[in-house]
Enzyme design. Structure first.
Site, PDB file in Angstrom:
ATOM      1  N   THR A 139      43.935  44.903  43.215  1.00 15.49           N
ATOM      2  CA  THR A 139      43.663  45.192  44.631  1.00 15.49           C
ATOM      3  C   THR A 139      42.885  44.046  45.290  1.00 15.49           C
ATOM      4  O   THR A 139      43.060  43.793  46.479  1.00 15.49           O
ATOM      5  CB  THR A 139      42.892  46.527  44.824  1.00 15.49           C
ATOM      6  OG1 THR A 139      41.640  46.446  44.160  1.00 15.49           O
ATOM      7  CG2 THR A 139      43.684  47.709  44.288  1.00 15.49           C
ATOM      8  N   ASN A 140      42.071  43.344  44.521  1.00 20.09           N
ATOM      9  CA  ASN A 140      41.377  42.181  45.100  1.00 20.09           C
ATOM     10  C   ASN A 140      42.363  41.041  45.346  1.00 20.09           C
ATOM     11  O   ASN A 140      42.263  40.353  46.351  1.00 20.09           O
ATOM     12  CB  ASN A 140      40.229  41.719  44.201  1.00 20.09           C
ATOM     13  CG  ASN A 140      38.999  42.585  44.393  1.00 20.09           C
ATOM     14  OD1 ASN A 140      38.304  42.472  45.396  1.00 20.09           O
ATOM     15  ND2 ASN A 140      38.764  43.497  43.452  1.00 20.09           N
ATOM     16  N   GLU A 151      36.014  48.944  48.499  1.00 20.76           N
ATOM     17  CA  GLU A 151      36.271  48.675  49.917  1.00 20.76           C
ATOM     18  C   GLU A 151      35.515  47.410  50.357  1.00 20.76           C
ATOM     19  O   GLU A 151      36.052  46.575  51.086  1.00 20.76           O
ATOM     20  CB  GLU A 151      35.764  49.886  50.701  1.00 20.76           C
ATOM     21  CG  GLU A 151      36.481  50.139  51.998  1.00 20.76           C
ATOM     22  CD  GLU A 151      35.853  51.338  52.696  1.00 20.76           C
ATOM     23  OE1 GLU A 151      35.781  52.425  52.070  1.00 20.76           O
ATOM     24  OE2 GLU A 151      35.416  51.178  53.852  1.00 20.76           O
ATOM     25  N   GLU A 174      34.473  45.049  48.263  1.00 21.68           N
ATOM     26  CA  GLU A 174      35.013  43.905  47.500  1.00 21.68           C
ATOM     27  C   GLU A 174      36.150  43.249  48.268  1.00 21.68           C
ATOM     28  O   GLU A 174      36.247  42.028  48.349  1.00 21.68           O
ATOM     29  CB  GLU A 174      35.541  44.365  46.140  1.00 21.68           C
ATOM     30  CG  GLU A 174      34.468  44.820  45.184  1.00 21.68           C
ATOM     31  CD  GLU A 174      35.021  45.110  43.789  1.00 21.68           C
ATOM     32  OE1 GLU A 174      35.978  44.449  43.358  1.00 21.68           O
ATOM     33  OE2 GLU A 174      34.493  46.019  43.131  1.00 21.68           O
ATOM     34  N   GLU A 200      27.732  31.234  30.969  1.00 25.29           N
ATOM     35  CA  GLU A 200      27.036  32.501  30.703  1.00 25.29           C
ATOM     36  C   GLU A 200      27.637  33.622  31.555  1.00 25.29           C
ATOM     37  O   GLU A 200      27.711  33.478  32.792  1.00 25.29           O
ATOM     38  CB  GLU A 200      25.558  32.312  31.058  1.00 25.29           C
ATOM     39  CG  GLU A 200      24.648  33.266  30.352  1.00 25.29           C
ATOM     40  CD  GLU A 200      23.213  33.108  30.863  1.00 25.29           C
ATOM     41  OE1 GLU A 200      22.505  34.108  30.902  1.00 25.29           O
ATOM     42  OE2 GLU A 200      22.853  31.985  31.269  1.00 25.29           O
ATOM     43  N   ASN A 254      34.228  34.560  40.584  1.00 23.87           N
ATOM     44  CA  ASN A 254      34.497  35.888  40.029  1.00 23.87           C
ATOM     45  C   ASN A 254      33.912  36.923  40.977  1.00 23.87           C
ATOM     46  O   ASN A 254      32.952  36.644  41.688  1.00 23.87           O
ATOM     47  CB  ASN A 254      33.829  36.032  38.657  1.00 23.87           C
ATOM     48  CG  ASN A 254      34.077  37.396  38.035  1.00 23.87           C
ATOM     49  OD1 ASN A 254      35.195  37.926  38.105  1.00 23.87           O
ATOM     50  ND2 ASN A 254      33.059  37.989  37.442  1.00 23.87           N
ATOM     51  N   HIS A 276      32.271  40.797  40.907  1.00 24.97           N
ATOM     52  CA  HIS A 276      31.718  41.785  39.984  1.00 24.97           C
ATOM     53  C   HIS A 276      31.245  42.998  40.794  1.00 24.97           C
ATOM     54  O   HIS A 276      30.610  42.832  41.836  1.00 24.97           O
ATOM     55  CB  HIS A 276      30.548  41.157  39.217  1.00 24.97           C
ATOM     56  CG  HIS A 276      29.957  42.081  38.209  1.00 24.97           C
ATOM     57  ND1 HIS A 276      30.503  42.246  36.955  1.00 24.97           N
ATOM     58  CD2 HIS A 276      28.905  42.922  38.276  1.00 24.97           C
ATOM     59  CE1 HIS A 276      29.793  43.142  36.289  1.00 24.97           C
ATOM     60  NE2 HIS A 276      28.823  43.579  37.074  1.00 24.97           N
ATOM     61  N   ILE A 336      36.783  36.608  28.722  1.00 22.22           N
ATOM     62  CA  ILE A 336      35.739  35.598  28.932  1.00 22.22           C
ATOM     63  C   ILE A 336      36.358  34.238  28.665  1.00 22.22           C
ATOM     64  O   ILE A 336      36.890  33.987  27.574  1.00 22.22           O
ATOM     65  CB  ILE A 336      34.530  35.869  28.022  1.00 22.22           C
ATOM     66  CG1 ILE A 336      33.918  37.221  28.448  1.00 22.22           C
ATOM     67  CG2 ILE A 336      33.499  34.744  28.139  1.00 22.22           C
ATOM     68  CD1 ILE A 336      32.865  37.738  27.542  1.00 22.22           C
ATOM     69  N   ASP A 373      28.582  36.461  33.956  1.00 19.62           N
ATOM     70  CA  ASP A 373      28.005  37.095  35.160  1.00 19.62           C
ATOM     71  C   ASP A 373      26.697  36.461  35.627  1.00 19.62           C
ATOM     72  O   ASP A 373      25.917  37.110  36.330  1.00 19.62           O
ATOM     73  CB  ASP A 373      27.779  38.602  34.949  1.00 19.62           C
ATOM     74  CG  ASP A 373      29.085  39.379  34.854  1.00 19.62           C
ATOM     75  OD1 ASP A 373      30.114  38.877  35.333  1.00 19.62           O
ATOM     76  OD2 ASP A 373      29.063  40.489  34.290  1.00 19.62           O
TER      77      ASP A 373
END
Ligand code: GRF
Length: 207
Positions: free
Chosen positions: A17-18, A179, A181, A150, A109, A111, A94, A152
């Protein structure tokens, strides 16, 4: 003259969806980026279908036991499509440090929490929202950040906040966060590809 649009690779492992939000944003010719390739580490996911529907080349690069080998295969595909930026959108692996170094400051990214809270290895999908509910915090949200070795922990580009309601389940909270995001990711990409936000500056100010 208008600058050429930045060339994005989007990596998915799921429903995408992103990815859809980024594809939708780039339908506007004034949006400064376009998706030139989509890669999934697993076959059959809906994200691949979304790419095909948008007319964007989509590939499966199967996950390998050796992340380094995966990184090499992935880089081959990205280079073939001259991707300049890598956007992880629900990508559950990862990435190998060599790959991250090769695309240093050019990997983003998203999150589903307000990092650094509720991030790190093993914190993905529903688990994040479960942890938020268990902690009893009143606010959650999402974060777009640069990817570093590393998990996140790379410099934050943008965040959006949502309230956590007393009657929330992981599902209702996830929907409220999602929503945001879909609004935040295209906007964060815009800031990064136009140079409004720079990896080196963020990385330096954290030292
Ligand atoms: C999103 O919640 C994102 O924050 C996380 O994985 C989920 C992906 O959803 N990294 P989708 O595949 O984009 O629908």
């Amino acid at each position: 003259m208008k600058r050429p649009r930045a060339r994005l690779a989007v990596l998915v492992s799921g429903k995408g969806t992103n990815l859809q939000a980024i594809l939708d944003a780039s339908r506007d010719p004034d949006y400064p980026a376009e998706v030139v390739v989509v890669v999934s580490d697993r076959p059959g996911v809906y994200g691949l279908e979304r790419a095909r529907q948008a007319g964007v080349p989509a590939y499966v690069v199967p996950w390998r036991r050796d992340p380094k080998e995966f990184g090499v295969r992935l880089a081959e595909v990205l280079e073939r499509h001259r991707a300049q930026w890598v956007c992880l959108a629900g990508f559950l692996r990862i990435l190998d440090p060599e790959f991250v170094e090769r695309y240093r400051g050019r990997i983003l990214n998203i999150h589903p929490s307000l990092l650094p809270a509720f991030g790190g290895k093993g914190m993905y999908g529903e688990r994040v929202h479960q942890a938020v509910l268990q902690a009893g915090v009143r606010e959650s949200g999402c974060t777009v950040h640069f990817v570093t070795a590393e998990v996140d922990a790379g410099p934050v580009v943008a965040q959006a906040r949502v309230p956590v309601l007393p009657e929330d389940t992981a599902e209702t909270l996830a929907a409220r966060v999602a929503e945001q995001e879909h609004r935040l990711y295209p906007e964060a990409i815009r800031r990064v590809v136009t140079g409004e936000v720079r990896f080196e500056e963020l990385a330096q100010s954290r030292r």
